[in-house]
Enzyme design. Structure first.
Site, PDB file in Angstrom:
ATOM      1  N   HIS A  53      18.718  -2.986  30.221  1.00 37.40           N
ATOM      2  CA  HIS A  53      19.539  -4.071  29.688  1.00 37.40           C
ATOM      3  C   HIS A  53      18.649  -5.014  28.869  1.00 37.40           C
ATOM      4  CE1 HIS A  53      21.815  -7.904  29.972  1.00 37.40           C
ATOM      5  NE2 HIS A  53      22.876  -7.119  29.998  1.00 37.40           N
ATOM      6  N   CYS A  80      24.779  -4.158  25.751  1.00 36.10           N
ATOM      7  CA  CYS A  80      23.483  -4.876  25.824  1.00 36.10           C
ATOM      8  C   CYS A  80      22.315  -3.929  26.081  1.00 36.10           C
ATOM      9  CB  CYS A  80      23.485  -5.971  26.887  1.00 36.10           C
ATOM     10  SG  CYS A  80      24.657  -7.263  26.582  1.00 36.10           S
ATOM     11  N   ASP A  94      15.285  -4.798  38.207  1.00 37.57           N
ATOM     12  CA  ASP A  94      16.541  -5.411  37.796  1.00 37.57           C
ATOM     13  C   ASP A  94      17.640  -4.773  38.658  1.00 37.57           C
ATOM     14  OD1 ASP A  94      18.925  -5.991  36.617  1.00 37.57           O
ATOM     15  OD2 ASP A  94      18.382  -5.283  34.611  1.00 37.57           O
ATOM     16  N   LYS A 132      28.435  -9.716  39.765  1.00 38.67           N
ATOM     17  CA  LYS A 132      28.643  -8.274  39.654  1.00 38.67           C
ATOM     18  C   LYS A 132      28.891  -7.643  41.024  1.00 38.67           C
ATOM     19  CE  LYS A 132      25.758  -7.863  35.522  1.00 38.67           C
ATOM     20  NZ  LYS A 132      26.706  -7.557  34.455  1.00 38.67           N
ATOM     21  N   GLN A 155      22.901  -4.091  38.676  1.00 42.48           N
ATOM     22  CA  GLN A 155      23.961  -3.084  38.878  1.00 42.48           C
ATOM     23  C   GLN A 155      23.874  -2.406  40.242  1.00 42.48           C
ATOM     24  OE1 GLN A 155      26.527  -2.512  36.885  1.00 42.48           O
ATOM     25  NE2 GLN A 155      25.863  -3.778  35.170  1.00 42.48           N
TER      26      GLN A 155
HETATM   27  C1  LIG Z   1      21.377  -3.813  34.284  1.00 42.67           C
HETATM   28  C2  LIG Z   1      21.690  -5.249  33.958  1.00 42.67           C
HETATM   29  N1  LIG Z   1      20.705  -6.144  34.012  1.00 42.67           N
HETATM   30  C3  LIG Z   1      20.916  -7.448  33.756  1.00 42.67           C
HETATM   31  C4  LIG Z   1      22.158  -7.914  33.421  1.00 42.67           C
HETATM   32  C5  LIG Z   1      22.343  -9.360  33.141  1.00 42.67           C
HETATM   33  O1  LIG Z   1      23.143  -9.950  34.102  1.00 42.67           O
HETATM   34  P1  LIG Z   1      23.714 -11.414  33.906  1.00 42.67           P
HETATM   35  O2  LIG Z   1      24.498 -11.396  32.631  1.00 42.67           O
HETATM   36  O3  LIG Z   1      24.548 -11.651  35.101  1.00 42.67           O
HETATM   37  O4  LIG Z   1      22.555 -12.337  33.817  1.00 42.67           O
HETATM   38  C6  LIG Z   1      23.218  -7.008  33.337  1.00 42.67           C
HETATM   39  C7  LIG Z   1      24.556  -7.449  32.918  1.00 42.67           C
HETATM   40  O5  LIG Z   1      25.375  -6.687  32.474  1.00 42.67           O
HETATM   41  C8  LIG Z   1      22.977  -5.646  33.627  1.00 42.67           C
HETATM   42  O6  LIG Z   1      23.953  -4.740  33.582  1.00 42.67           O
END
Ligand SMILES: Cc1ncc(COP(=O)(O)O)c(C=O)c1O
Length: 399
Positions: free
Chosen positions: A113, A353, A190, A216, A193
């Site tokens: 991401h 993203c 991270d 999420k 997900q």
């Molecule tokens: C794998 C991953 N990392 C980070 C994020 C960022 O999360 P947030 O927008 O809640 O900060 C997302 C959001 O879609 C994501 O899917």
């Protein structure tokens, strides 16, 4: 199981397949947040009267709940943030920015991401570090062998998602961390997900930092967590000065409070953090083993149905997980999403993203179905019927 009482919006016939972006919020989470706003709407850690003490206790109980949820050693290792993005930024700018040098290498993948790519690119510009990609397998998944081959004497950090947000494969964080720590490499995970989908145990996996978003996994937006080993969090220099962080505030003599407070400047999202605790309780009651199996089985079911349609191109059909990435032949992904919206079906379209994944897929935009435990086979059937229709092509061509 019937979830309409907890998620009343499902009564409208809505088919919500965009859980990777954010999940629905159960009523009990909203009730818990309203309870704070209606019955003890005071600031935490700032008052000596009953209501404020209650707010402080509820907030700290939530920290303990998160600590137990990911099996951290202590509450000091749980820092509340606004979401995974802020957590990743806090670890990257607060710790790695001060601990990396020119020519040091950071390994990521092209399936990450943006929040796990953009800050690293920035450090590449600022520090002269090198951001390198661990090659993906032919099905865009991660492989330990490719990681082993990518590590050099200069590798200092491996920064990867536990579950990726388009392909949806689960990485073996324990094995990755074991390999990395043997060579003195730090691991940033991270878990945006994976939290709420699979069990997370930071002591077992031994990760150095880990980022979570509450929204999420049934919680409210604007709440996240940065987990870090205490000694590493203590080194973070994230330059966010303000209330809570210091013990006294003479301009020359700033004495920072203990963890985690020194990293939580200003009034926190108290209602959101308390709501997050209720979300964790709900996820625990449903059961992570159940959620993982149910969503993986549902994905298999949907893939089986979609693979029978001539007009569907699947990108991750053989990957075990809860997301399905696809396109309708000759139809732009966003047109597919707009078409499905007419059937009350919510899917995500675009690059999600994942700014670099398009290089691998050889297509920038896809449609993504991301499943959670309240989705059903009947909903999948309705999606398949909607997609098995020439109208989708006609509408996208404006016929
Ligand atoms: C794998 C991953 N990392 C980070 C994020 C960022 O999360 P947030 O927008 O809640 O900060 C997302 C959001 O879609 C994501 O899917």
């Amino acid at each position: 199981m019937d979830y309409v009482n907890e998620f009343p919006i499902l009564k409208t016939g809505l088919i919500y397949f965009d859980n990777g972006a954010t999940t629905l919020k159960p009523k009990r989470v909203l009730d818990k947040m309203n309870d704070y706003y209606l019955n003890y709407p005071s600031n935490a850690h700032r008052g000596d009267y009953t209501l404020s003490l209650k707010a402080s206790k509820e907030l700290e109980d939530s920290r303990t709940c998160v600590k137990d949820f990911i099996n951290a050693k202590s509450n000091k290792e749980i820092v509340f943030t606004s979401g995974s993005t802020e957590s990743m930024n806090m670890a990257i700018y607060g710790y790695f920015y001060h601990n990396l040098n020119k020519y040091d290498e950071v390994l990521i993948t092209k399936a990450e991401h943006a929040s796990n790519i953009v800050p690293w690119f920035d450090l590449e510009n600022k520090l002269g570090i090198k951001v390198k990609y661990i090659p993906l397998n032919d099905d865009y998944t991660f492989s330990i062998d490719n990681l082993k081959e990518s590590i050099t004497n200069n590798t200092k950090v491996v920064s990867i998602a536990e579950i990726t947000n388009v392909i949806g494969d689960t990485r073996d964080i324990k094995e990755i961390t074991r390999l990395c720590h043997e060579k003195g490499i730090k691991v940033l995970v991270d878990a945006a997900q994976s939290a709420g989908h699979i069990k997370i145990d930071v002591q077992d996996t031994d990760v150095d930092f880990l980022a979570i978003s509450a929204h999420k996994m049934l919680g409210p937006t604007g709440v996240g967590v940065l987990y870090g080993k205490e000694e590493l969090l203590n080194e973070i220099d994230y330059k966010k000065g303000g209330g809570t962080t210091i013990s006294f505030d003479s301009p020359k003599e700033i004495e920072y409070k203990e963890l985690p407070y020194k990293l939580e400047a200003g009034t926190q999202n108290i209602a959101g953090i308390i709501g997050f605790r209720e979300a964790i309780n709900y996820v625990n009651e449903i059961g992570l083993d159940y959620i993982e199996k149910y969503t993986h089985d549902l994905k298999k079911y949907l893939v089986e149905k979609l693979s029978k349609l001539d007009n569907i191109i699947l990108y991750n059909e053989n990957v075990s997980g809860s997301t399905v990435a696809f396109n309708v032949k000759d139809v732009f992904a966003q047109d597919t999403a707009i078409y499905l919206d007419k059937f009350n079906i919510c899917v995500r379209s675009g690059d999600h993203c994942d700014k670099k994944l398009g290089d691998e897929l050889k297509i920038k935009n896809t449609v993504r179905v991301s499943l959670y435990f309240y989705n059903t086979k009947e909903e999948c059937d309705k999606l398949v019927v909607a997609l098995n229709n020439d109208k989708i092509l006609e509408e996208s061509l404006g016929v």
